[in-house]
Design a protein around this motif. Structure first.
Motif, PDB file in Angstrom:
ATOM      1  N   VAL A  10       4.512  -1.196   8.413  1.00  0.00           N
ATOM      2  CA  VAL A  10       5.438  -1.154   8.509  1.00  0.00           C
ATOM      3  C   VAL A  10       6.002  -1.983   7.327  1.00  0.00           C
ATOM      4  CG1 VAL A  10       5.294  -2.859  10.492  1.00  0.00           C
ATOM      5  CG2 VAL A  10       4.807  -3.814   8.759  1.00  0.00           C
ATOM      6  N   SER A  11       7.115  -1.305   6.513  1.00  0.00           N
ATOM      7  CA  SER A  11       7.929  -1.665   4.602  1.00  0.00           C
ATOM      8  C   SER A  11       7.638  -2.962   4.964  1.00  0.00           C
ATOM      9  CB  SER A  11       8.938  -2.084   4.882  1.00  0.00           C
ATOM     10  OG  SER A  11       9.422  -2.125   3.761  1.00  0.00           O
ATOM     11  N   ALA A  12       7.436  -2.992   3.301  1.00  0.00           N
ATOM     12  CA  ALA A  12       6.749  -4.255   3.311  1.00  0.00           C
ATOM     13  C   ALA A  12       7.491  -5.258   1.973  1.00  0.00           C
ATOM     14  CB  ALA A  12       5.564  -3.765   1.467  1.00  0.00           C
ATOM     15  N   ILE A  13       8.198  -4.481   1.188  1.00  0.00           N
ATOM     16  CA  ILE A  13       9.539  -4.953   0.696  1.00  0.00           C
ATOM     17  C   ILE A  13      10.091  -6.830   1.872  1.00  0.00           C
ATOM     18  CG2 ILE A  13      10.387  -3.905  -0.471  1.00  0.00           C
ATOM     19  CD1 ILE A  13      12.225  -2.516   0.760  1.00  0.00           C
ATOM     20  N   PRO A  14      10.491  -6.204   2.841  1.00  0.00           N
ATOM     21  CA  PRO A  14      10.650  -8.001   3.816  1.00  0.00           C
ATOM     22  C   PRO A  14       9.617  -8.816   3.594  1.00  0.00           C
ATOM     23  CG  PRO A  14      11.050  -5.760   5.037  1.00  0.00           C
ATOM     24  CD  PRO A  14       9.930  -5.173   3.811  1.00  0.00           C
TER      25      PRO A  14
ATOM     26  N   HIS B 193       0.801  -1.143   0.386  1.00  0.00           N
ATOM     27  CA  HIS B 193       0.310  -0.320  -0.035  1.00  0.00           C
ATOM     28  C   HIS B 193       0.829   1.279   0.015  1.00  0.00           C
ATOM     29  CE1 HIS B 193      -3.559  -2.508   0.668  1.00  0.00           C
ATOM     30  NE2 HIS B 193      -2.656  -2.713   1.505  1.00  0.00           N
ATOM     31  N   THR B 194       0.906   1.924  -1.246  1.00  0.00           N
ATOM     32  CA  THR B 194       1.644   3.383  -0.852  1.00  0.00           C
ATOM     33  C   THR B 194       0.910   4.560  -0.300  1.00  0.00           C
ATOM     34  OG1 THR B 194       2.542   2.480  -3.531  1.00  0.00           O
ATOM     35  CG2 THR B 194       2.434   4.748  -3.102  1.00  0.00           C
ATOM     36  N   LYS B 195       1.538   4.575   0.352  1.00  0.00           N
ATOM     37  CA  LYS B 195       0.673   5.638   1.032  1.00  0.00           C
ATOM     38  C   LYS B 195       1.922   7.198   1.940  1.00  0.00           C
ATOM     39  CE  LYS B 195      -2.824   3.512   3.505  1.00  0.00           C
ATOM     40  NZ  LYS B 195      -3.566   3.632   3.165  1.00  0.00           N
TER      41      LYS B 195
ATOM     42  N   MET C   2       6.530   5.097   0.838  1.00  0.00           N
ATOM     43  CA  MET C   2       7.384   4.173   0.422  1.00  0.00           C
ATOM     44  C   MET C   2       5.746   3.337   0.346  1.00  0.00           C
ATOM     45  SD  MET C   2       8.917   3.242   4.205  1.00  0.00           S
ATOM     46  CE  MET C   2      10.060   2.087   3.205  1.00  0.00           C
ATOM     47  N   GLY C   3       6.218   1.611   0.191  1.00  0.00           N
ATOM     48  CA  GLY C   3       4.628   0.917   0.125  1.00  0.00           C
ATOM     49  C   GLY C   3       5.160   0.258   1.739  1.00  0.00           C
ATOM     50  N   VAL C   4       4.292  -0.180   2.117  1.00  0.00           N
ATOM     51  CA  VAL C   4       3.833  -0.743   3.005  1.00  0.00           C
ATOM     52  C   VAL C   4       2.579  -1.955   3.578  1.00  0.00           C
ATOM     53  CG1 VAL C   4       4.810   1.280   4.888  1.00  0.00           C
ATOM     54  CG2 VAL C   4       2.175   1.588   4.517  1.00  0.00           C
ATOM     55  N   VAL C   5       2.946  -2.486   4.096  1.00  0.00           N
ATOM     56  CA  VAL C   5       1.615  -3.523   5.174  1.00  0.00           C
ATOM     57  C   VAL C   5       1.381  -3.239   6.057  1.00  0.00           C
ATOM     58  CG1 VAL C   5       2.042  -5.514   3.057  1.00  0.00           C
ATOM     59  CG2 VAL C   5       2.915  -5.247   5.727  1.00  0.00           C
TER      60      VAL C   5
ATOM     61  N   VAL D 273      -1.049  -7.124  -2.505  1.00  0.00           N
ATOM     62  CA  VAL D 273      -1.147  -7.609  -1.445  1.00  0.00           C
ATOM     63  C   VAL D 273      -3.011  -7.427  -1.012  1.00  0.00           C
ATOM     64  CG1 VAL D 273       0.981  -7.517   0.222  1.00  0.00           C
ATOM     65  CG2 VAL D 273      -1.076  -5.292  -0.069  1.00  0.00           C
ATOM     66  N   GLN D 274      -3.721  -6.699  -1.382  1.00  0.00           N
ATOM     67  CA  GLN D 274      -4.917  -6.610  -1.217  1.00  0.00           C
ATOM     68  C   GLN D 274      -5.871  -7.338  -2.267  1.00  0.00           C
ATOM     69  OE1 GLN D 274      -3.440  -4.509  -3.290  1.00  0.00           O
ATOM     70  NE2 GLN D 274      -4.139  -3.794  -4.713  1.00  0.00           N
ATOM     71  N   TYR D 275      -5.077  -7.785  -3.191  1.00  0.00           N
ATOM     72  CA  TYR D 275      -5.769  -9.326  -2.627  1.00  0.00           C
ATOM     73  C   TYR D 275      -6.005 -10.714  -2.886  1.00  0.00           C
ATOM     74  CZ  TYR D 275      -6.572  -5.850  -7.453  1.00  0.00           C
ATOM     75  OH  TYR D 275      -6.427  -4.948  -8.247  1.00  0.00           O
ATOM     76  N   SER D 276      -5.273 -11.136  -1.531  1.00  0.00           N
ATOM     77  CA  SER D 276      -4.822 -12.019  -1.502  1.00  0.00           C
ATOM     78  C   SER D 276      -6.384 -11.933  -0.067  1.00  0.00           C
ATOM     79  CB  SER D 276      -3.483 -11.815   0.221  1.00  0.00           C
ATOM     80  OG  SER D 276      -3.782 -12.856   0.745  1.00  0.00           O
TER      81      SER D 276
END
Length: 203
Positions: free
Chosen positions: A126-130, A13-15, A48-51, A102-105
């Motif tokens: 938190v950062s999504a990339i890890p 999620h880019t926020k 940045m992209g986060v989850v 991630v929104q399609y899971s």
């Protein structure tokens, strides 16, 4: 190309976020909080992209519960169709997270509904990339066990992989420890774009 796939900060999620005192806030939430506004000079902006960590942990708990149930059915009753179908679902779920979004899971969607609607908790970004790297390991594990089950291989190898998956989801949901994220850090992968040192602080 592979490194770029696991370092792109546009994943998730880019926020527009605000980081203050080791906590990450949605910019709108931060600006609407009168108390937090007094700390504005000490805060830093992130893009940045986060989850949502709470959603991820809820989804891991859902997956763990389902895995335990179908594993027990297979172990005690010798019925392997439920665990075969569940491993297939888990593979598809991880695949959607990593390659589609991630929104399609389905698991993350259910987890988000529980956290936001039923429990009324705010996101913990938190950062999504890890997480993407960790879920890629999930694709490998669930993909392998799915192939084994569909080919009729219900032996020790398949069961051990299932137990590893249960262990990983238990650590994520209960302890808040992401094994795949830890491996990501050990590999010293760095995001391709980062605002100041914010990415290292949010990981």
């Amino acid at each position: 190309m592979i490194k770029s796939f696991f370092t792109s900060t546009t994943y998730g999620h880019t926020k527009e976020l605000i980081q203050y005192a080791d906590r990450v806030y949605d910019e709108k939430e931060f600006n609407e909080d009168v108390i937090l506004q007094t700390a504005a000079p000490l805060a830093s902006k992130l893009s940045m992209g986060v989850v949502d960590e709470r959603t991820v942990r809820a989804a891991a708990g859902i997956t763990m519960l389902g895995a335990i149930i179908v594993f027990c059915v297979a172990y005690f009753y010798g019925a392997f169709l439920p665990i075969t179908l569940f491993s297939t679902y888990s593979f598809i779920d991880f695949f959607l997270r990593v390659f589609v979004g991630v929104q399609y899971s389905p698991s993350l969607y259910i987890g988000r509904f529980i956290i936001r609607n039923l429990l009324g908790q705010q996101p913990d970004w938190v950062s999504a990339i890890p997480k993407r790297f960790a879920w890629s390991i999930g694709i490998i594990l669930t993909g392998t066990v799915t192939l084994l089950f569909w080919s009729g291989n219900n032996g020790l190898t398949s069961q051990l992989i299932c137990l590893v998956c249960v262990l990983f989801t238990w650590m994520e949901s209960t302890l808040g420890y992401c094994a795949g994220c830890h491996i990501y850090k050990l590999l010293k992968l760095e995001p391709e774009r980062c605002q100041g040192d914010s990415c290292s602080r949010i990981l």
